[in-house]
Design an enzyme around this catalytic site. Structure first.
Site, PDB file in Angstrom:
ATOM      1  N   SER A 252       0.662  -1.220   0.054  1.00 54.00           N
ATOM      2  CA  SER A 252       0.085  -0.058  -0.143  1.00 54.00           C
ATOM      3  C   SER A 252       0.810   1.360  -0.225  1.00 54.00           C
ATOM      4  CB  SER A 252      -0.858   0.130   1.170  1.00 54.00           C
ATOM      5  OG  SER A 252      -0.094   0.268   2.084  1.00 54.00           O
ATOM      6  N   LYS A 253       0.331   2.316  -0.453  1.00 52.21           N
ATOM      7  CA  LYS A 253       1.134   3.460  -0.709  1.00 52.21           C
ATOM      8  C   LYS A 253       1.323   4.177   0.859  1.00 52.21           C
ATOM      9  CE  LYS A 253      -2.575   6.777  -1.494  1.00 52.21           C
ATOM     10  NZ  LYS A 253      -3.548   7.365  -2.265  1.00 52.21           N
ATOM     11  N   ARG A 254       0.733   3.699   1.711  1.00 49.94           N
ATOM     12  CA  ARG A 254       1.113   4.136   3.040  1.00 49.94           C
ATOM     13  C   ARG A 254       2.615   3.578   3.417  1.00 49.94           C
ATOM     14  NH1 ARG A 254      -3.375   5.200   7.625  1.00 49.94           N
ATOM     15  NH2 ARG A 254      -2.354   7.089   7.700  1.00 49.94           N
TER      16      ARG A 254
END
Ligand code: GLU
Length: 497
Positions: A252-254
């Site tokens: 995930s981009k987190r």
């Protein structure tokens, strides 16, 4: 039978490496069988879909060399290849299901459905739609239609028994019909949902094998049922393992940059990225690490996909990329690649005016713009020394800024500035005090030109990666601290005024 596969991205954000991964395996499978590979744009979510995102997806997949035989740009016999242009087809098939008694019109209001959900949560009994409109008489339905009551079309689902799904990699999977909701197929505005459009298109486009991410397994019973309702042959299903972050969580981009454009701007070679994606859960028969797409196709066997969640690790990708640069490019090719990358006028012109303002000599240009061409900057804690804030505060500020910017859907300098300004207000800081650490994180120094301009040009993934890197330089945030910060962040701004 000619094998036909497809990748069917929704153009609702940055082009994701997961899309490229699925595209690669669809292409490798089709080509290894002498078949065709298609690209279809699934833009039925009209609020979130954009043409820019679609263009970026096409550009990114092309950059990686994952060319399709049929698609929205090059056409083909089963077009159009954009779902928003195929509405009549979905209308027709939606109606057909109602007429055959496999689907029904549901007039329940959002308020009623909300109430139902709350009740189900409170009593922990049942989930999903309760069948309220399932038994409306024909007259009732007609009266409601005449009165212009808004409605959706839902599919009927068996209330008992199990659905058996045959998966190429996983064998037989069983899901109880009880767990399957009476899915909305056509929304109140007449647009189809993913499930209806996807099945209708796969059928009309002659797709023989559906290779997609494992997050779609739970949708398979609905799709199987729709094929039965229509009386169509079912394509073979194959659910690929999800890509994971090094800590095993879902990519995930987190935690990791996920946009293909980030990897391009970072200076990874397309052949290295595709090679690395080809190694996600798959290996060559001789286990060699370096291979081209053509070589992958030549040796492709889908049964070699292993289901353990493959880890997408930037460090390993960098190692592989380095080996492609050193071993596979001549000096001339290397120079060409640099020019094709960011060493070109069109990119430099984006920040040239800012650099000009600050130049006395041409030789000032390179040092002051080096950060526009860099990956992660070489920073130390010292660089973040702040007149007013201590190190913990600076780290917190950067984490909050990162969270704000992760939620930003329209990446431009005004919105970025708006986010930071809002944060400053909520945290009770002066805007300048807030900006200083962000300057250092992104440009390496507080003395560069406007950092929001730089962030707009560098793009969301690179900007966020630099903020994340700065937080690491400042000691990082432990899991426990993260929970605390998360709580604080959620309440931010709620107490003021
Ligand atoms: N539009 C879906 C996606 O974004 C496609 C899923 C499928 O391949 O069926 O992944």
């Amino acid at each position: 039978m000619t094998v036909r596969t497809r990748v069917a991205p929704s153009p609702t954000g940055d082009p994701h490496v997961g899309t490229a991964y699925i595209a690669l395996f669809n292409m490798a499978f089709a080509k290894s069988q002498g078949g065709q590979f298609l690209l279809r744009i699934e833009d039925t979510d009209q609020v979130r879909s954009t043409r820019e995102s679609e263009q970026q997806i096409l550009d990114s997949l092309r950059w990686l060399g994952l060319d399709w035989d049929e698609g929205p740009d090059n056409g083909g016999p089963c077009g159009p290849y954009r779902q928003s242009e195929r509405r009549e087809l979905y209308d027709k098939h939606g109606q057909e299901l109602v007429e055959k008694g496999h689907a029904f019109r549901c007039f329940c209001t959002p308020e009623r459905l909300d109430e139902l959900r709350k009740q189900q949560e409170a009593t922990k009994e049942g989930s999903g739609y309760d069948g309220h409109c399932l038994h409306l008489s024909e007259e009732d339905v007609q009266a409601k239609l005449d009165a212009g009551e808004p409605h959706v079309i839902r599919m009927k689902v068996p209330s008992e028994g199990t659905c058996k799904i045959q998966d190429m990699l996983r064998g037989e999977i069983e899901i109880d019909w009880k767990q399957v909701d009476m899915q909305v197929l056509v929304k109140a505005d007449g647009m189809p949902t993913y499930h209806l459009a996807n099945v209708v298109d796969d059928h009309h486009m002659g797709i023989t094998h559906v290779i997609r991410g494992e997050e779609w397994i739970n949708s398979a019973p609905k799709h199987i049922l729709l094929y039965q309702y229509f009386g169509w042959d079912m394509p073979t299903l194959c659910h690929m393992p999800l890509l994971r972050n090094p800590d095993k969580s879902k990519l995930s981009k987190r935690k990791n940059p996920t946009s293909i454009t980030y990897y391009r701007d970072m200076g990874y070679l397309p052949e290295a990225v595709v090679n690395y994606l080809g190694r996600m859960g798959w290996s060559m028969p001789d286990e060699r690490e370096k291979f081209t797409v053509a070589e992958m196709i030549e040796s492709f066997d889908i049964n070699r996909v292993s289901l353990g969640g493959p880890i997408f690790d930037q460090e390993k990708l960098s190692w592989l990329n380095g080996s492609w640069i050193r071993e596979n490019l001549t000096d001339d090719e290397f120079a060409d690649r640099l020019h094709g990358w960011l060493l070109q006028e069109s990119f430099i012109k984006k920040f040239l005016p800012f650099a000009k303002e600050r130049s006395e000599k041409l030789s000032d240009f390179m040092p002051m713009s080096a950060f526009m061409f860099s990956g992660m900057l070489d920073l130390t804690e010292e660089d973040f020394k702040h007149k007013k804030l201590d190190q913990d505060d600076v780290r917190k500020l950067l984490q909050f800024a990162l969270w704000k910017l992760e939620a930003q859907r329209v990446w431009n300098k005004d919105n970025i500035f708006g986010d930071i300004k809002g944060l400053a207000k909520d945290m009770g800081y002066k805007i300048g005090d807030c900006m200083q650490p962000i300057f250092v994180a992104v440009a390496g120094t507080p003395n560069s030109w406007s950092v929001v301009d730089s962030m707009e040009i560098l793009g969301p993934d690179m900007s966020r990666a630099r903020l994340r890197h700065a937080i690491e330089v400042l000691g990082g945030v432990s899991k426990k601290q993260m929970k605390k910060l998360d709580k604080e962040f959620r309440t931010l701004g709620q107490t003021s005024e």
